[in-house]
Motif scaffolding. Sequence first.
Motif, short mmCIF file in Angstrom:
data_model
loop_
_atom_site.label_atom_id
_atom_site.label_comp_id
_atom_site.label_asym_id
_atom_site.label_seq_id
_atom_site.Cartn_x
_atom_site.Cartn_y
_atom_site.Cartn_z
N MET A 218 47.88 45.65 -45.59
CA MET A 218 48.74 44.94 -44.14
C MET A 218 49.13 42.92 -45.45
N THR A 219 50.19 42.62 -45.02
CA THR A 219 50.69 41.46 -45.70
C THR A 219 49.97 40.74 -45.48
N ASP A 220 49.55 39.42 -46.55
CA ASP A 220 48.72 38.15 -45.94
C ASP A 220 49.60 37.34 -45.60
N GLY A 221 49.05 37.13 -44.53
CA GLY A 221 50.00 36.18 -43.34
C GLY A 221 50.44 35.03 -44.21
N THR A 222 50.34 34.19 -44.52
CA THR A 222 50.34 33.33 -45.63
C THR A 222 52.05 33.39 -46.03
N GLU A 223 51.49 34.32 -46.74
CA GLU A 223 52.97 34.89 -47.18
C GLU A 223 54.52 35.49 -46.16
N LEU A 224 53.82 35.57 -45.21
CA LEU A 224 54.40 36.16 -44.10
C LEU A 224 55.38 34.76 -44.01
N ILE A 225 54.44 33.91 -43.88
CA ILE A 225 55.37 32.36 -42.60
C ILE A 225 56.23 31.77 -43.82
N ASP A 226 55.74 31.86 -45.20
CA ASP A 226 56.19 31.00 -45.76
C ASP A 226 58.19 31.93 -46.74
N ARG A 227 57.91 33.24 -45.82
CA ARG A 227 59.44 34.10 -46.00
C ARG A 227 60.30 33.49 -45.08
N ASP A 228 61.79 32.54 -45.99
CA ASP A 228 63.18 32.76 -45.29
C ASP A 228 62.59 33.72 -43.80
N ALA A 229 63.55 33.39 -42.84
CA ALA A 229 63.95 34.58 -42.30
C ALA A 229 64.77 35.76 -42.24
N THR A 230 65.85 35.55 -43.18
CA THR A 230 66.92 36.36 -44.29
C THR A 230 66.11 37.52 -44.49
N ASP A 231 64.72 36.96 -45.20
CA ASP A 231 64.23 37.88 -46.21
C ASP A 231 62.95 38.65 -45.18
N LEU A 232 62.37 37.88 -44.45
CA LEU A 232 61.36 38.74 -43.72
C LEU A 232 61.95 39.64 -42.21
N ALA A 233 63.63 39.56 -41.94
CA ALA A 233 64.20 40.55 -41.43
C ALA A 233 64.19 41.58 -41.99
N ARG A 234 64.45 41.19 -43.32
CA ARG A 234 64.99 43.00 -44.37
C ARG A 234 63.45 43.83 -44.47
N MET A 235 62.67 43.07 -44.80
CA MET A 235 60.99 43.35 -44.60
C MET A 235 61.02 43.86 -43.47
N LEU A 236 60.78 43.27 -42.10
CA LEU A 236 60.67 44.23 -40.99
C LEU A 236 61.37 45.45 -40.18
N ARG A 237 62.85 45.87 -40.72
CA ARG A 237 63.90 46.63 -40.93
C ARG A 237 63.31 47.56 -41.95
N GLU A 238 62.50 47.37 -43.33
CA GLU A 238 62.47 48.54 -43.90
C GLU A 238 61.24 48.92 -43.79
N GLU A 239 60.60 48.62 -42.77
CA GLU A 239 59.21 48.43 -42.74
C GLU A 239 58.12 48.17 -43.71
N ALA A 240 58.08 47.05 -44.23
CA ALA A 240 57.63 46.57 -45.38
C ALA A 240 55.50 45.88 -44.70
N VAL A 241 56.14 45.43 -43.74
CA VAL A 241 55.34 44.79 -42.41
C VAL A 241 55.94 45.03 -41.53
N SER A 242 55.10 45.08 -40.12
CA SER A 242 55.27 45.64 -39.53
C SER A 242 55.41 43.65 -38.53
N ALA A 243 56.03 43.77 -36.66
CA ALA A 243 56.21 42.98 -36.84
C ALA A 243 55.05 42.34 -35.65
N THR A 244 53.98 43.42 -35.29
CA THR A 244 52.84 42.96 -34.96
C THR A 244 52.24 41.82 -36.37
N GLU A 245 51.73 41.91 -37.76
CA GLU A 245 51.91 41.35 -38.33
C GLU A 245 52.55 40.18 -38.41
N VAL A 246 53.32 40.15 -39.02
CA VAL A 246 54.43 38.76 -38.11
C VAL A 246 53.97 37.97 -37.34
#
Length: 487
Positions: free
Chosen positions: A1-29
């Motif tokens: 599981m990815t740290d929540g602070t790291e997730l909210i610090d990500r730009d939308a572009t980077d976060l969307a890439r992580m979600l599409r690649e399943e590096a993180v789940s939508a529920t975690e985000v």
Amino acid sequence: MTDGTELIDRDATDLARMLREEAVSATEVMQAHLERIERLNPYLNAIVDLQSERALEGARALDHHHDQNDRGPLYGLPTAHKDLVPARGFRFTEGSPIFADRIADEDDLIVTRMAAAGAIAIGKTNVPEFGLGSHSFNPVYGVTRNPYDLSRTAGGSSGGAAAALAARLLPIADGSDTGGSLRNPASFCNVTSIRPSPGTVPSGPGSFPYGTLAVKGPMGRSVADVALLLSVLSGSDERSPLSVGLDATELIKPTGRAIRVAWSADLNGLATVDPVVITSLEPVITDIAERLGWQLDATCPDLGPALDYFRVIRAMQLEQALGPLVDQHPDLIKPDAIWNVEIGRRLQGPEIGRALHQAAEIHQAMTDFFQTYDLLITPTCQVPPFPVGIRYPDEIAGTTMQDYLEWMRIPSAITGTACPAMSLPATFTPEGLPIGLQVVAPFRREGQLLGYASLLESALRDRTPTLLDEPVIDTNQPPPDPFERVG
């Protein structure tokens, strides 16, 4: 599981890439952002009508049932829609007590497009009453505060969206702009926005299908994020007669060549600007131009006719849109709105005709200007973020503001040109309040604008932080009163 602070610090572009690649789940985000909202939103009052369980259900649905080969550009990103547009199942108040209990039974076109791209709506973002004025307070939800200083305004009318982005309650958000409502709050909250040319983002069905003043557009924490959301929102629609197609792959074009840039601190004296804004921005502009190899000239086209056009057409449209409500509910509408409706009712046919004729002159003047210059750069706002306890700055640098529009002359005049314009985080006052830079490009040259803006952003980020440092909000103190009197 990815740290929540790291997730909210990500730009939308980077976060969307992580979600599409399943590096993180939508529920975690979603959980990371909802936890952040629970902790900070009581202090900011940026997001209203929060529906956390609905948002979590949407995230879980993406994680468990969504076709892995059909993941849109906003896949899994939490968002909240401006409370001037309907989103099915959410309150749609427009900041007015007249509509305090209204629940939308349909989606605005931009809501539909964002959902189709994979975004998950969690609530609405706060606005001024009917979106009028660049200070987000209303009798339904109260006042939105600036994450950099809770005693200051977040701006408006997309103030809730800007504050939410700055505080990392959301990774991306929609907004709208008539006289600066995407740009002013972006400047006040140190985030990024673009007011597209009319027609780039379809707007309809609406009351003024051929109008050029009001547009919808994206806000984010980077130029790339704004371009990402613009690629989703843009494109023609038969309900919006001015809408045009836009090739998303052309949104950020290469811009390696040296260019010629016009800089004006006050639009050739058209606007009164707080000296702290000018003294904070001028050395930044000079330094950045030198580093990028851009020729910088202190000049500006005559934008007086554009400002006149804006004020006349705005008053006419407000009278049509709000006139019946003013007649039916005079005690439930704020004085600034009533004043502007009355201005509209005093307009004569020849005055409106002259304003419409000016639009053609303005367009030609800007076309000629941009034959010489690639960009026009100005302050986004004439003042830094002002105290939440006042409706608007009634005085700037010893000059009295005659009405609630005069302190917004710079963005309003640019609206009158119909040219696309961005607000970029640029610098801070000595007290630590954000100051934004407005960047204007030729009509329907969003790709050119975003390309140059990306270069500016890189240079500016070498000088100033773009994210809020923690802790900014003392959560050990009780949240301020959202219904603090503003007057």
